[in-house]
Design a protein around this motif. Structure first.
Motif, PDB file in Angstrom:
ATOM      1  N   ALA A   1       0.833  -1.210   0.000  1.00  0.00           N
ATOM      2  CA  ALA A   1       0.000   0.000   0.000  1.00  0.00           C
ATOM      3  C   ALA A   1       0.864   1.256   0.000  1.00  0.00           C
ATOM      4  O   ALA A   1       0.594   2.218  -0.728  1.00  0.00           O
ATOM      5  N   PHE A   2       1.933   1.234   0.812  1.00  0.00           N
ATOM      6  CA  PHE A   2       2.824   2.392   0.853  1.00  0.00           C
ATOM      7  C   PHE A   2       3.567   2.571  -0.474  1.00  0.00           C
ATOM      8  O   PHE A   2       3.760   3.695  -0.954  1.00  0.00           O
ATOM      9  N   THR A   3       3.961   1.464  -1.084  1.00  0.00           N
ATOM     10  CA  THR A   3       4.627   1.544  -2.390  1.00  0.00           C
ATOM     11  C   THR A   3       3.702   2.104  -3.456  1.00  0.00           C
ATOM     12  O   THR A   3       4.118   2.917  -4.295  1.00  0.00           O
ATOM     13  N   ALA A   4       2.435   1.678  -3.426  1.00  0.00           N
ATOM     14  CA  ALA A   4       1.466   2.219  -4.383  1.00  0.00           C
ATOM     15  C   ALA A   4       1.236   3.705  -4.148  1.00  0.00           C
ATOM     16  O   ALA A   4       1.070   4.483  -5.109  1.00  0.00           O
ATOM     17  N   LEU A   5       1.260   4.126  -2.882  1.00  0.00           N
ATOM     18  CA  LEU A   5       1.101   5.549  -2.578  1.00  0.00           C
ATOM     19  C   LEU A   5       2.264   6.369  -3.142  1.00  0.00           C
ATOM     20  O   LEU A   5       2.069   7.439  -3.728  1.00  0.00           O
ATOM     21  N   VAL A   6       3.484   5.857  -2.982  1.00  0.00           N
ATOM     22  CA  VAL A   6       4.657   6.546  -3.531  1.00  0.00           C
ATOM     23  C   VAL A   6       4.596   6.580  -5.053  1.00  0.00           C
ATOM     24  O   VAL A   6       4.936   7.590  -5.689  1.00  0.00           O
ATOM     25  N   ALA A   7       4.140   5.483  -5.665  1.00  0.00           N
ATOM     26  CA  ALA A   7       4.032   5.454  -7.123  1.00  0.00           C
ATOM     27  C   ALA A   7       2.999   6.460  -7.619  1.00  0.00           C
ATOM     28  O   ALA A   7       3.216   7.142  -8.637  1.00  0.00           O
ATOM     29  N   SER A   8       1.883   6.578  -6.916  1.00  0.00           N
ATOM     30  CA  SER A   8       0.877   7.560  -7.313  1.00  0.00           C
ATOM     31  C   SER A   8       1.404   8.978  -7.177  1.00  0.00           C
ATOM     32  O   SER A   8       1.193   9.822  -8.066  1.00  0.00           O
ATOM     33  N   ALA A   9       2.125   9.255  -6.084  1.00  0.00           N
ATOM     34  CA  ALA A   9       2.709  10.589  -5.912  1.00  0.00           C
ATOM     35  C   ALA A   9       3.764  10.873  -6.976  1.00  0.00           C
ATOM     36  O   ALA A   9       3.883  12.002  -7.466  1.00  0.00           O
ATOM     37  N   THR A  10       4.537   9.856  -7.346  1.00  0.00           N
ATOM     38  CA  THR A  10       5.545  10.042  -8.399  1.00  0.00           C
ATOM     39  C   THR A  10       4.893  10.378  -9.732  1.00  0.00           C
ATOM     40  O   THR A  10       5.376  11.243 -10.476  1.00  0.00           O
ATOM     41  N   ALA A  11       3.781   9.708 -10.051  1.00  0.00           N
ATOM     42  CA  ALA A  11       3.075  10.007 -11.296  1.00  0.00           C
ATOM     43  C   ALA A  11       2.506  11.421 -11.290  1.00  0.00           C
ATOM     44  O   ALA A  11       2.551  12.136 -12.301  1.00  0.00           O
ATOM     45  N   VAL A  12       1.984  11.847 -10.136  1.00  0.00           N
ATOM     46  CA  VAL A  12       1.446  13.206 -10.049  1.00  0.00           C
ATOM     47  C   VAL A  12       2.561  14.240 -10.221  1.00  0.00           C
ATOM     48  O   VAL A  12       2.402  15.248 -10.925  1.00  0.00           O
ATOM     49  N   LEU A  13       3.715  14.007  -9.599  1.00  0.00           N
ATOM     50  CA  LEU A  13       4.833  14.938  -9.749  1.00  0.00           C
ATOM     51  C   LEU A  13       5.359  14.951 -11.183  1.00  0.00           C
ATOM     52  O   LEU A  13       5.735  16.005 -11.707  1.00  0.00           O
ATOM     53  N   ALA A  14       5.397  13.778 -11.816  1.00  0.00           N
ATOM     54  CA  ALA A  14       5.817  13.747 -13.222  1.00  0.00           C
ATOM     55  C   ALA A  14       4.847  14.541 -14.094  1.00  0.00           C
ATOM     56  O   ALA A  14       5.268  15.250 -15.026  1.00  0.00           O
ATOM     57  N   LEU A  15       3.549  14.443 -13.803  1.00  0.00           N
ATOM     58  CA  LEU A  15       2.565  15.231 -14.544  1.00  0.00           C
ATOM     59  C   LEU A  15       2.761  16.725 -14.298  1.00  0.00           C
ATOM     60  O   LEU A  15       2.632  17.546 -15.226  1.00  0.00           O
ATOM     61  N   MET A  16       3.094  17.102 -13.060  1.00  0.00           N
ATOM     62  CA  MET A  16       3.349  18.513 -12.759  1.00  0.00           C
ATOM     63  C   MET A  16       4.580  19.024 -13.504  1.00  0.00           C
ATOM     64  O   MET A  16       4.594  20.157 -14.011  1.00  0.00           O
ATOM     65  N   VAL A  17       5.624  18.204 -13.586  1.00  0.00           N
ATOM     66  CA  VAL A  17       6.817  18.602 -14.338  1.00  0.00           C
ATOM     67  C   VAL A  17       6.483  18.778 -15.817  1.00  0.00           C
ATOM     68  O   VAL A  17       6.897  19.752 -16.465  1.00  0.00           O
ATOM     69  N   LEU A  18       5.730  17.838 -16.359  1.00  0.00           N
ATOM     70  CA  LEU A  18       5.352  17.911 -17.776  1.00  0.00           C
ATOM     71  C   LEU A  18       4.538  19.169 -18.061  1.00  0.00           C
ATOM     72  O   LEU A  18       4.803  19.886 -19.035  1.00  0.00           O
TER      73      LEU A  18
END
Length: 327
Positions: A262-279
């Motif tokens: 669950a914690f790994t999935a949370l980090v993955a979701s946050a990473t995707a959101v940050l990648a979208l913000m960078v894009l």
């Protein structure tokens, strides 16, 4: 005294006739008109001849008979001559790199949503495990929990892979546009960028380097890239630790592995959101994709504020009760 002259039909120059009439103008070599006298009021540009239309004559001097009607001209086949005007037909092949680059933001959004759903699915599975310690669990509830975890984790991995491919295509396009605006050539080839983003180990270091190379004087974008870079590396380490943890035997280790997932999935979701913000930041757009308004800061100049001197206590007016009530 009258003089006989000839007028040029081209330059209107007058030439006296000394002997026989001339035919060509000495100045412009135009045709000289018939001789006239200067005392006659004849316009200088009048011609001394006129056109007469006659029927065509044969060799014998008689009028020619009208020719027999000929057939209408036509082509025996389609003519092969003419202007070469090729029309480019629309290409049936799709530009997949550009299409994937345009879909990168969509893939990242779906990835973040699926991993967020996986977090709740893993927490729900952990709740099922806790309840199973004292009571039996309905098989339907177990099946729903397994399906939710599978959809969240497997779907997140699939769209994370699509996001990676689309992100590489987007990065290549962004680098091409950035260096074109700077009127310089990209020091890295497309192969270098693809290898740096695809090879395990290198893909933890090089994507951040590639992004920082195209950022121009934008401290917020630099901060976003660094935060995303750190979270990207932390997530990769967390995935390896998760695989190691699942190899441990025991029910408690399995239950702890659910929380770790669950914690790994949370980090993955946050990473995707940050990648979208960078894009979105590098494209000059908001997180929702709208065009970001441009703010221009201007230095405002004006007279310095003047200090107002406070009146002395002796000069302060007295305030009566009536004035206080009225105010």
């Amino acid at each position: 005294m009258s003089v006989v002259v000839q007028v040029c039909a081209r330059c209107a120059a007058r030439w006296p006739v000394l002997g026989s009439p001339a035919q060509w103008c000495p100045r412009c070599h135009g045709v000289l008109l018939a001789p006239i006298r200067t005392d006659q009021h004849q316009p200088p540009a009048s011609r001394g001849f006129r056109w007469i239309a006659r029927s065509p004559l044969r060799r014998g001097g008689l009028a020619a008979e009208p020719p027999a009607p000929s057939p209408t001209p036509h082509y025996d086949e389609i003519p092969r001559w003419g202007l070469h005007d090729p029309v480019e037909a629309p290409s049936a092949r799709r530009n997949w790199p550009e299409l994937l680059a345009d879909k990168a933001a969509f893939f990242l959004t779906v990835t973040a949503g699926l991993y967020a759903f996986a977090v709740f699915a893993e927490l729900g599975r952990y709740g099922v495990l806790v309840r199973n310690r004292t009571r039996l669990i309905d098989p339907t509830l177990l099946a729903v929990s397994d399906i939710a975890v599978f959809v969240g984790q497997a779907g997140g991995m699939l769209f994370a892979l699509l996001s990676g491919i689309g992100g590489v295509c987007w990065l290549l396009r962004m680098r091409r546009r950035a260096f074109a605006r700077a009127k310089t050539s990209d020091p890295r080839t497309s192969t270098d960028v693809i290898v740096g983003c695809a090879v395990p180990g290198l893909n933890l270091v090089m994507p951040g380097v590639f992004l920082l190379e195209v950022i121009r004087r934008d401290p917020r974008a630099v901060l976003l890239v660094r935060v995303w870079w750190s979270l990207w590396v932390f997530g990769a380490v967390l995935v390896l630790f998760n695989w190691f943890w699942r190899s441990r035997p025991g029910l408690q280790a399995m239950a702890d592995g659910v929380l770790l997932s669950a914690f790994t999935a949370l980090v993955a979701s946050a990473t995707a959101v940050l990648a979208l913000m960078v894009l979105r930041r590098l494209e000059g757009r908001t997180l929702k994709g709208a065009k970001e308004p441009v703010t221009r800061w201007v230095v405002a100049t004006g007279p310095p504020p003047q200090k107002v001197a406070e009146p002395d206590a002796a000069q302060k007016p007295e305030v009566t009760d009536r004035e206080v009530v009225a105010s």
